[in-house]
Design a protein around this motif. Structure first.
Motif, PDB file in Angstrom:
ATOM      1  N   ARG A  32       0.855  -1.198   0.000  1.00 20.63           N
ATOM      2  CA  ARG A  32       0.000   0.000   0.000  1.00 20.63           C
ATOM      3  C   ARG A  32       0.886   1.240   0.000  1.00 20.63           C
ATOM      4  O   ARG A  32       1.884   1.300   0.706  1.00 20.63           O
ATOM      5  CB  ARG A  32      -0.893   0.053   1.253  1.00 20.63           C
ATOM      6  N   ARG A  33       0.541   2.203  -0.833  1.00 16.95           N
ATOM      7  CA  ARG A  33       1.241   3.475  -0.818  1.00 16.95           C
ATOM      8  C   ARG A  33       0.248   4.616  -0.960  1.00 16.95           C
ATOM      9  O   ARG A  33      -0.789   4.472  -1.607  1.00 16.95           O
ATOM     10  CB  ARG A  33       2.263   3.549  -1.980  1.00 16.95           C
ATOM     11  N   SER A 165      -6.313   2.889  -4.721  1.00 18.29           N
ATOM     12  CA  SER A 165      -5.354   3.654  -3.923  1.00 18.29           C
ATOM     13  C   SER A 165      -6.036   4.863  -3.307  1.00 18.29           C
ATOM     14  O   SER A 165      -7.122   5.269  -3.728  1.00 18.29           O
ATOM     15  CB  SER A 165      -4.183   4.113  -4.799  1.00 18.29           C
ATOM     16  N   SER A 166      -5.338   5.445  -2.323  1.00 20.15           N
ATOM     17  CA  SER A 166      -5.904   6.605  -1.623  1.00 20.15           C
ATOM     18  C   SER A 166      -4.776   7.505  -1.168  1.00 20.15           C
ATOM     19  O   SER A 166      -3.599   7.148  -1.245  1.00 20.15           O
ATOM     20  CB  SER A 166      -6.713   6.143  -0.411  1.00 20.15           C
ATOM     21  N   LEU A 167      -5.170   8.670  -0.687  1.00 18.77           N
ATOM     22  CA  LEU A 167      -4.239   9.552   0.018  1.00 18.77           C
ATOM     23  C   LEU A 167      -4.905   9.968   1.320  1.00 18.77           C
ATOM     24  O   LEU A 167      -6.093  10.295   1.342  1.00 18.77           O
ATOM     25  CB  LEU A 167      -3.920  10.810  -0.816  1.00 18.77           C
ATOM     26  N   THR A 168      -4.131   9.950   2.395  1.00 16.96           N
ATOM     27  CA  THR A 168      -4.598  10.489   3.672  1.00 16.96           C
ATOM     28  C   THR A 168      -4.258  11.978   3.633  1.00 16.96           C
ATOM     29  O   THR A 168      -3.094  12.344   3.738  1.00 16.96           O
ATOM     30  CB  THR A 168      -3.834   9.811   4.835  1.00 16.96           C
ATOM     31  N   HIS A 169      -5.263  12.818   3.429  1.00 17.52           N
ATOM     32  CA  HIS A 169      -4.972  14.237   3.200  1.00 17.52           C
ATOM     33  C   HIS A 169      -5.566  15.085   4.328  1.00 17.52           C
ATOM     34  O   HIS A 169      -6.693  14.842   4.773  1.00 17.52           O
ATOM     35  CB  HIS A 169      -5.550  14.643   1.834  1.00 17.52           C
ATOM     36  N   THR A 170      -4.763  16.067   4.780  1.00 19.06           N
ATOM     37  CA  THR A 170      -5.182  16.926   5.898  1.00 19.06           C
ATOM     38  C   THR A 170      -4.882  18.397   5.578  1.00 19.06           C
ATOM     39  O   THR A 170      -3.951  18.973   6.141  1.00 19.06           O
ATOM     40  CB  THR A 170      -4.426  16.517   7.183  1.00 19.06           C
ATOM     41  N   PRO A 171      -5.638  18.983   4.650  1.00 23.42           N
ATOM     42  CA  PRO A 171      -5.390  20.393   4.304  1.00 23.42           C
ATOM     43  C   PRO A 171      -5.875  21.304   5.429  1.00 23.42           C
ATOM     44  O   PRO A 171      -7.018  21.703   5.459  1.00 23.42           O
ATOM     45  CB  PRO A 171      -6.201  20.593   3.025  1.00 23.42           C
ATOM     46  N   SER A 172      -4.958  21.611   6.318  1.00 26.29           N
ATOM     47  CA  SER A 172      -5.325  22.223   7.600  1.00 26.29           C
ATOM     48  C   SER A 172      -5.325  23.758   7.563  1.00 26.29           C
ATOM     49  O   SER A 172      -4.445  24.336   6.936  1.00 26.29           O
ATOM     50  CB  SER A 172      -4.288  21.741   8.619  1.00 26.29           C
ATOM     51  N   PRO A 173      -6.268  24.444   8.225  1.00 27.49           N
ATOM     52  CA  PRO A 173      -7.412  23.896   8.944  1.00 27.49           C
ATOM     53  C   PRO A 173      -8.478  23.391   7.969  1.00 27.49           C
ATOM     54  O   PRO A 173      -8.638  23.938   6.880  1.00 27.49           O
ATOM     55  CB  PRO A 173      -7.912  25.082   9.761  1.00 27.49           C
ATOM     56  N   LYS A 203       4.227   8.100  -9.735  1.00 27.01           N
ATOM     57  CA  LYS A 203       5.416   7.749  -8.944  1.00 27.01           C
ATOM     58  C   LYS A 203       5.142   8.064  -7.476  1.00 27.01           C
ATOM     59  O   LYS A 203       4.369   8.980  -7.170  1.00 27.01           O
ATOM     60  CB  LYS A 203       6.613   8.549  -9.427  1.00 27.01           C
ATOM     61  N   VAL A 204       5.798   7.317  -6.582  1.00 25.29           N
ATOM     62  CA  VAL A 204       5.690   7.575  -5.137  1.00 25.29           C
ATOM     63  C   VAL A 204       7.100   7.650  -4.563  1.00 25.29           C
ATOM     64  O   VAL A 204       8.042   7.094  -5.138  1.00 25.29           O
ATOM     65  CB  VAL A 204       4.884   6.463  -4.409  1.00 25.29           C
ATOM     66  N   PRO A 205       7.265   8.350  -3.437  1.00 24.01           N
ATOM     67  CA  PRO A 205       8.599   8.431  -2.827  1.00 24.01           C
ATOM     68  C   PRO A 205       9.114   7.037  -2.444  1.00 24.01           C
ATOM     69  O   PRO A 205       8.343   6.216  -1.943  1.00 24.01           O
ATOM     70  CB  PRO A 205       8.371   9.280  -1.564  1.00 24.01           C
ATOM     71  N   ASN A 206      10.392   6.819  -2.672  1.00 16.64           N
ATOM     72  CA  ASN A 206      10.993   5.515  -2.374  1.00 16.64           C
ATOM     73  C   ASN A 206      11.357   5.451  -0.894  1.00 16.64           C
ATOM     74  O   ASN A 206      12.532   5.463  -0.530  1.00 16.64           O
ATOM     75  CB  ASN A 206      12.231   5.319  -3.254  1.00 16.64           C
ATOM     76  N   LEU A 207      10.327   5.407  -0.044  1.00 14.19           N
ATOM     77  CA  LEU A 207      10.610   5.396   1.392  1.00 14.19           C
ATOM     78  C   LEU A 207      10.635   3.980   1.940  1.00 14.19           C
ATOM     79  O   LEU A 207      10.153   3.045   1.311  1.00 14.19           O
ATOM     80  CB  LEU A 207       9.619   6.286   2.145  1.00 14.19           C
ATOM     81  N   THR A 208      11.245   3.829   3.098  1.00 16.69           N
ATOM     82  CA  THR A 208      11.277   2.519   3.741  1.00 16.69           C
ATOM     83  C   THR A 208      10.538   2.621   5.069  1.00 16.69           C
ATOM     84  O   THR A 208      10.318   3.726   5.579  1.00 16.69           O
ATOM     85  CB  THR A 208      12.727   2.052   4.027  1.00 16.69           C
TER      86      THR A 208
END
Ligand SMILES: Cc1cc2nc3c(=O)[nH]c(=O)nc-3n(C[C@H](O)[C@H](O)[C@H](O)COP(=O)(O)O)c2cc1C
Length: 219
Positions: A32-33, A165-173, A203-208
């Motif tokens: 999941r990304r 797929s999804s994104l957890t998005h928090t455009p605050s406030p 593309k997604v960041p190549n994070l670990t």
């Protein structure tokens, strides 16, 4: 009024079966990304309903189920949400976020622009309900943030399991979401979750992820 107590059991599985099921689920979830480039490809309403039904199976404090899920497909409403989100995000990136935060976000390559809010075929906006209006008085819900956080975890897992797929998005406030969607006073925006297929060439960041040895302490 007490709930009637009903029988409940799970089949007892062999250790091998437990091992293979837990491993298969981990391997499925490990790919999941979060996606920030979406395709506009249609996804069926019934799929979204099943995903939301899954989210609604989450445990909640005193079984208050203190959540509302708004599903938005309407192009005009998605545009309103994008415009309002970008206004907040522009302010956040340019003057509100402290330097440390900007530095932590820099590797992800995010900025104030959120075209995916219009492109994704659906947005799910999760609201937490801090209280209910019952017989003309406010009745508090309990562990609201924990409960809604759990429901969102179930939601993200269900989206991924369905093949989306999804994104957890928090455009605050995030108060603008309550206004655009005309939500009542007892509902506060919690997460904004675009859902769909990744765009072609996404593309997604190549994070670990942290290894077990960094996150678990066994006693
Ligand atoms: C509570 C929360 C808020 C987040 N807010 C944003 C956001 O506003 N914009 C964004 O691009 N990503 C946001 N993310 C996504 C994270 O950046 C992402 O989960 C993290 O980089 C790990 O990547 P992965 O989800 O692909 O494993 C958020 C994640 C969480 C859990």
């Amino acid at each position: 009024m007490k709930y009637q107590q009903i029988p409940f059991s799970r089949p007892v599985l062999s250790d091998d079966e437990l091992l293979s099921r837990s491993k298969a689920y981990y391997e499925m979830m490990n790919v999941r990304r979060s996606v920030r480039e979406f395709s506009d490809r249609h996804i069926p309403d019934e799929v979204i309903n099943n995903i939301l039904l899954t989210a609604s199976t989450a445990p909640s404090g005193a079984h208050k189920q203190p959540w509302t899920f708004c599903g938005v497909r309407d192009a005009d409403i998605k545009r309103k949400i994008r415009v309002a989100a970008e206004k907040e995000e522009y302010e956040s990136y340019n003057s509100r976020m402290p330097q440390d935060w900007l530095e932590d976000l820099a590797p992800l390559g995010t900025d104030w622009q959120k075209p995916f809010l219009e492109i994704a075929p659906a947005l799910i906006i999760v609201f937490k309900r801090s209280y209910e209006n019952v017989d003309g008085r406010k009745k508090n819900n309990y562990y609201v943030t924990e409960s809604v956080g759990l429901a969102c975890g179930f939601l993200l897992a269900a989206i991924h399991n369905a093949g989306l797929s999804s994104l957890t998005h928090t455009p605050s406030p995030m108060n603008f979401l309550a206004q655009v969607l005309n939500r009542p006073e007892n509902e506060k925006p919690f997460l904004l979750i675009p859902i769909g297929y990744p765009a072609e060439g996404c593309k997604v960041p190549n994070l670990t992820r942290k290894p077990l040895s960094d996150i678990v302490i066994n006693y």
